[in-house]
Write a protein that holds these residues in place. Structure first.
Motif, short mmCIF file in Angstrom:
data_model
loop_
_atom_site.label_atom_id
_atom_site.label_comp_id
_atom_site.label_asym_id
_atom_site.label_seq_id
_atom_site.Cartn_x
_atom_site.Cartn_y
_atom_site.Cartn_z
N PRO A 140 52.78 -74.06 -45.19
CA PRO A 140 54.45 -73.18 -45.31
C PRO A 140 54.73 -72.51 -44.01
CG PRO A 140 53.31 -73.47 -47.41
CD PRO A 140 52.38 -73.59 -46.61
N ARG B 21 61.79 -68.26 -37.78
CA ARG B 21 61.31 -69.92 -39.05
C ARG B 21 62.24 -70.19 -38.76
NH1 ARG B 21 60.45 -64.39 -39.41
NH2 ARG B 21 58.44 -63.17 -40.89
N TYR B 22 61.79 -71.70 -38.23
CA TYR B 22 62.16 -72.64 -38.58
C TYR B 22 62.26 -74.13 -40.23
CZ TYR B 22 63.68 -71.41 -33.99
OH TYR B 22 64.23 -70.16 -32.89
N PRO B 23 62.42 -73.69 -41.02
CA PRO B 23 61.89 -74.64 -42.56
C PRO B 23 62.55 -75.81 -42.49
CG PRO B 23 63.53 -72.73 -42.80
CD PRO B 23 63.14 -72.22 -41.69
N LYS B 24 62.01 -76.79 -42.77
CA LYS B 24 62.28 -77.92 -43.19
C LYS B 24 63.05 -78.06 -44.26
CE LYS B 24 60.80 -83.12 -44.32
NZ LYS B 24 62.35 -83.06 -43.92
N ASP B 25 64.43 -77.32 -44.48
CA ASP B 25 64.58 -77.51 -46.06
C ASP B 25 66.72 -78.79 -45.93
OD1 ASP B 25 66.42 -76.20 -43.79
OD2 ASP B 25 66.28 -74.15 -44.28
N ALA B 26 67.28 -78.56 -47.09
CA ALA B 26 68.45 -79.60 -47.41
C ALA B 26 69.18 -79.25 -45.88
CB ALA B 26 69.10 -79.28 -48.63
N HIS C 216 68.92 -78.59 -42.63
CA HIS C 216 68.46 -79.10 -41.82
C HIS C 216 67.33 -80.12 -42.28
CE1 HIS C 216 68.17 -74.63 -41.29
NE2 HIS C 216 68.39 -75.36 -39.88
N ARG D 103 65.03 -82.72 -39.38
CA ARG D 103 63.56 -81.73 -38.65
C ARG D 103 62.62 -82.97 -39.63
NH1 ARG D 103 64.70 -75.37 -38.93
NH2 ARG D 103 66.14 -75.93 -37.59
N THR E 242 59.56 -81.32 -39.68
CA THR E 242 58.12 -80.19 -40.27
C THR E 242 58.94 -79.12 -39.75
OG1 THR E 242 56.56 -79.35 -40.26
CG2 THR E 242 57.10 -80.47 -38.22
N GLY E 243 58.79 -78.13 -40.73
CA GLY E 243 59.51 -76.73 -40.18
C GLY E 243 58.56 -76.26 -39.36
N THR F 53 65.24 -66.56 -37.90
CA THR F 53 64.94 -67.57 -39.26
C THR F 53 66.60 -68.16 -39.45
OG1 THR F 53 64.06 -66.22 -41.13
CG2 THR F 53 64.80 -68.90 -41.44
#
Length: 140
Positions: free
Chosen positions: A92, A112-117, A119, A122, A124-125, A139
């Protein structure tokens, strides 16, 4: 130390046990490319720590290419060859960034570039790491 490589001549050159010069090349196909040796050491330490491939999605960028990217800073560390955006297979974003904090305490950039709701497009993060002398964290 900032090093200069030719994509054509030095692309296959190993910069560490796990990284070749071509992995840091600008996506616009230009030659040469610039890579900070400390950046390579940080990425190698991350690779060794997690025992998993580190996939670099953006390394060196020319100023012209950087200007085409939405939201990219005009003073991006990528332009100086001191930054990489990457993800670690199976790990992660938060875990990778937390380990990068141990490698760059009190300095360097970690994004930090998370794969989330927030985004959904994306694939992957990813994490941004750079070797600037001051400390910067963010972030998105």
């Amino acid at each position: 130390m900032l090093n200069v490589y030719s994509r054509a001549r030095d692309g296959e050159t190993l910069l560490s046990r796990s990284f070749r010069a071509k992995e840091f090349a600008c996506k616009d196909g230009t030659d040469p490319l610039f890579v900070d040796s400390e950046l390579v050491q940080v990425l190698q330490a991350i690779r060794d720590h997690f025992g998993a491939p580190v996939v670099i999605t953006s390394g060196y960028r020319t100023a012209a290419y950087n200007a085409t990217l939405p939201g990219a800073s005009k003073n991006s560390q990528h332009i100086q060859g001191r930054a990489a955006d990457f993800w670690v297979e199976g790990v992660p974003v938060a875990t990778v960034a937390a380990y990068a904090e141990k490698l760059l305490p009190g300095r360097g950039g970690i994004g930090r570039y998370p794969k989330d709701a927030a985004h959904p497009t994306r694939k992957t993060g990813w994490v941004h790491v750079d070797t600037r002398p001051n400390k910067s964290r963010w972030t998105l």
